[in-house]
Design a protein around this motif. Sequence first.
Motif, PDB file in Angstrom:
ATOM      1  N   ALA A   1       0.833  -1.202   0.000  1.00 21.41           N
ATOM      2  CA  ALA A   1       0.000   0.000   0.000  1.00 21.41           C
ATOM      3  C   ALA A   1       0.866   1.250   0.000  1.00 21.41           C
ATOM      4  N   ASP A   2       2.085   1.117  -0.505  1.00 21.88           N
ATOM      5  CA  ASP A   2       3.038   2.226  -0.526  1.00 21.88           C
ATOM      6  C   ASP A   2       2.706   3.180  -1.668  1.00 21.88           C
ATOM      7  N   THR A   3       1.603   3.896  -1.514  1.00 19.67           N
ATOM      8  CA  THR A   3       1.148   4.875  -2.485  1.00 19.67           C
ATOM      9  C   THR A   3       0.231   5.842  -1.769  1.00 19.67           C
ATOM     10  N   ASP A   4      -0.022   7.002  -2.347  1.00 23.79           N
ATOM     11  CA  ASP A   4      -0.902   7.982  -1.710  1.00 23.79           C
ATOM     12  C   ASP A   4      -2.278   7.373  -1.458  1.00 23.79           C
ATOM     13  N   GLY A   5      -2.692   7.395  -0.196  1.00 22.95           N
ATOM     14  CA  GLY A   5      -3.993   6.843   0.163  1.00 22.95           C
ATOM     15  C   GLY A   5      -4.032   5.338   0.221  1.00 22.95           C
ATOM     16  N   GLY A   6      -2.890   4.690   0.098  1.00 23.98           N
ATOM     17  CA  GLY A   6      -2.856   3.230   0.112  1.00 23.98           C
ATOM     18  C   GLY A   6      -3.295   2.653   1.446  1.00 23.98           C
ATOM     19  N   ASP A   7      -4.018   1.542   1.389  1.00 26.18           N
ATOM     20  CA  ASP A   7      -4.495   0.918   2.628  1.00 26.18           C
ATOM     21  C   ASP A   7      -5.013  -0.483   2.323  1.00 26.18           C
ATOM     22  N   ALA A   8      -5.030  -1.310   3.349  1.00 27.44           N
ATOM     23  CA  ALA A   8      -5.646  -2.638   3.285  1.00 27.44           C
ATOM     24  C   ALA A   8      -6.061  -3.017   4.700  1.00 27.44           C
ATOM     25  N   GLU A   9      -6.939  -4.002   4.802  1.00 26.63           N
ATOM     26  CA  GLU A   9      -7.495  -4.369   6.099  1.00 26.63           C
ATOM     27  C   GLU A   9      -7.765  -5.870   6.127  1.00 26.63           C
ATOM     28  N   VAL A  10      -7.570  -6.478   7.287  1.00 25.45           N
ATOM     29  CA  VAL A  10      -7.929  -7.880   7.476  1.00 25.45           C
ATOM     30  C   VAL A  10      -8.878  -7.974   8.665  1.00 25.45           C
ATOM     31  N   LEU A  11      -9.913  -8.789   8.509  1.00 27.47           N
ATOM     32  CA  LEU A  11     -10.925  -8.986   9.548  1.00 27.47           C
ATOM     33  C   LEU A  11     -11.036 -10.463   9.894  1.00 27.47           C
ATOM     34  N   LEU A  12     -11.180 -10.740  11.170  1.00 24.75           N
ATOM     35  CA  LEU A  12     -11.406 -12.110  11.629  1.00 24.75           C
ATOM     36  C   LEU A  12     -12.232 -12.057  12.906  1.00 24.75           C
ATOM     37  N   LEU A  13     -13.354 -12.765  12.924  1.00 27.10           N
ATOM     38  CA  LEU A  13     -14.218 -12.827  14.098  1.00 27.10           C
ATOM     39  C   LEU A  13     -14.195 -14.246  14.635  1.00 27.10           C
ATOM     40  N   PRO A  14     -13.450 -14.504  15.726  1.00 29.68           N
ATOM     41  CA  PRO A  14     -13.437 -15.853  16.306  1.00 29.68           C
ATOM     42  C   PRO A  14     -14.851 -16.289  16.681  1.00 29.68           C
ATOM     43  N   PRO A  15     -15.146 -17.591  16.583  1.00 26.43           N
ATOM     44  CA  PRO A  15     -16.532 -18.049  16.677  1.00 26.43           C
ATOM     45  C   PRO A  15     -17.083 -18.215  18.085  1.00 26.43           C
ATOM     46  N   ASP A  16     -16.244 -18.263  19.112  1.00 23.16           N
ATOM     47  CA  ASP A  16     -16.772 -18.504  20.446  1.00 23.16           C
ATOM     48  C   ASP A  16     -16.048 -17.643  21.474  1.00 23.16           C
ATOM     49  N   ARG A  17     -16.589 -17.649  22.692  1.00 22.42           N
ATOM     50  CA  ARG A  17     -16.107 -16.743  23.727  1.00 22.42           C
ATOM     51  C   ARG A  17     -14.658 -17.018  24.102  1.00 22.42           C
ATOM     52  N   SER A  18     -14.267 -18.288  24.188  1.00 28.87           N
ATOM     53  CA  SER A  18     -12.902 -18.601  24.611  1.00 28.87           C
ATOM     54  C   SER A  18     -11.886 -18.103  23.589  1.00 28.87           C
ATOM     55  N   GLU A  19     -12.194 -18.252  22.295  1.00 24.05           N
ATOM     56  CA  GLU A  19     -11.272 -17.775  21.275  1.00 24.05           C
ATOM     57  C   GLU A  19     -11.229 -16.249  21.220  1.00 24.05           C
ATOM     58  N   ARG A  20     -12.370 -15.619  21.447  1.00 23.30           N
ATOM     59  CA  ARG A  20     -12.383 -14.151  21.491  1.00 23.30           C
ATOM     60  C   ARG A  20     -11.589 -13.641  22.690  1.00 23.30           C
ATOM     61  N   LYS A  21     -11.661 -14.354  23.790  1.00 23.93           N
ATOM     62  CA  LYS A  21     -10.898 -13.958  24.968  1.00 23.93           C
ATOM     63  C   LYS A  21      -9.400 -14.076  24.716  1.00 23.93           C
ATOM     64  N   THR A  22      -8.988 -15.161  24.073  1.00 22.83           N
ATOM     65  CA  THR A  22      -7.570 -15.339  23.746  1.00 22.83           C
ATOM     66  C   THR A  22      -7.099 -14.264  22.766  1.00 22.83           C
ATOM     67  N   MET A  23      -7.911 -13.980  21.767  1.00 19.23           N
ATOM     68  CA  MET A  23      -7.569 -12.942  20.809  1.00 19.23           C
ATOM     69  C   MET A  23      -7.381 -11.599  21.505  1.00 19.23           C
ATOM     70  N   ALA A  24      -8.281 -11.279  22.416  1.00 21.92           N
ATOM     71  CA  ALA A  24      -8.192 -10.003  23.130  1.00 21.92           C
ATOM     72  C   ALA A  24      -6.923  -9.914  23.963  1.00 21.92           C
ATOM     73  N   ALA A  25      -6.497 -11.043  24.534  1.00 17.61           N
ATOM     74  CA  ALA A  25      -5.294 -11.036  25.364  1.00 17.61           C
ATOM     75  C   ALA A  25      -4.056 -10.686  24.558  1.00 17.61           C
ATOM     76  N   TYR A  26      -4.014 -11.103  23.307  1.00 23.02           N
ATOM     77  CA  TYR A  26      -2.831 -10.857  22.477  1.00 23.02           C
ATOM     78  C   TYR A  26      -2.969  -9.608  21.616  1.00 23.02           C
ATOM     79  N   ALA A  27      -4.148  -9.417  21.025  1.00 23.62           N
ATOM     80  CA  ALA A  27      -4.322  -8.352  20.039  1.00 23.62           C
ATOM     81  C   ALA A  27      -5.039  -7.127  20.581  1.00 23.62           C
ATOM     82  N   GLY A  28      -5.510  -7.205  21.826  1.00 18.06           N
ATOM     83  CA  GLY A  28      -6.161  -6.060  22.431  1.00 18.06           C
ATOM     84  C   GLY A  28      -7.619  -5.888  22.081  1.00 18.06           C
ATOM     85  N   SER A  29      -8.187  -6.833  21.333  1.00 20.50           N
ATOM     86  CA  SER A  29      -9.587  -6.777  20.944  1.00 20.50           C
ATOM     87  C   SER A  29     -10.079  -8.198  20.700  1.00 20.50           C
TER      88      SER A  29
END
Length: 240
Positions: free
Chosen positions: A83-111
């Motif tokens: 994305a090394d250009t004016d206005g360049g950007d990209a995004e990745v999304l992942l929604l873990p399927p259950d509470r335990s995985e979301r909790k682990t994700m939050a511990a490492y990634a902050g969300s």
Amino acid sequence: MSALRSVLALTATALVCAPCFAQPHAAADLGKQVLAAGLDPAECYRVRDLDLSEEDIRFYLTDGYLMFGKPVEGAPLTAVFSADTDGGDAEVLLLPPDRSERKTMAAYAGSPNLDEHFQQAAFIFTEQSARGLLERVRASGARNAPDVGALMNERWGRVIANLMSGFESRIVLDLLTPGAKGGFFEAVVDGRKLGNFDLIYDARGYEQVIVGQITNRKNVSFWDTWSSFQTRERRGAPQE
């Protein structure tokens, strides 16, 4: 990330099943093609609003350059994004399927859900929708940018070569058994907030989706799993 790749490479070697052993020359020839393919600066394109989904993982390449590897068995196995250009950007999304995985994700990634913008990423894949991405880009009328491709190749050529050497056996296995329920995809992402991390989809794995990061503690490298789980299809299937 190298520690994880070493583990996965050993696992892939162990997975090389009877069809591969029955075709030793084909496997050896394919392996050479995989390792020699590299990137192709002539197949670099300016892309906008391009999406790519691998089960629960979704990428949105908002604006930047996407360069593909040389074809093996009719289609590329690699790509890199910048994305090394004016206005360049990209995004990745992942929604873990259950509470335990979301909790682990939050511990490492902050969300509990992964939503990270990034500037750079490398992809390797045998999964069919990713293998067809180049044709999608061409059909969209994206502008070809071989000059930018030449610059990107200088930065990414060795990275892609290292990735392909680590996953050679896994890639050859999928190429030799195209009718099997396989498919592999890995993204090495340079996140704006989270730094370098990996997202993996492996249809042959027990848990098909894995997200994590190599960290260094007291001069020792560790693989931190942020989240790992089965895909929607597998979660709803009866246990064998």
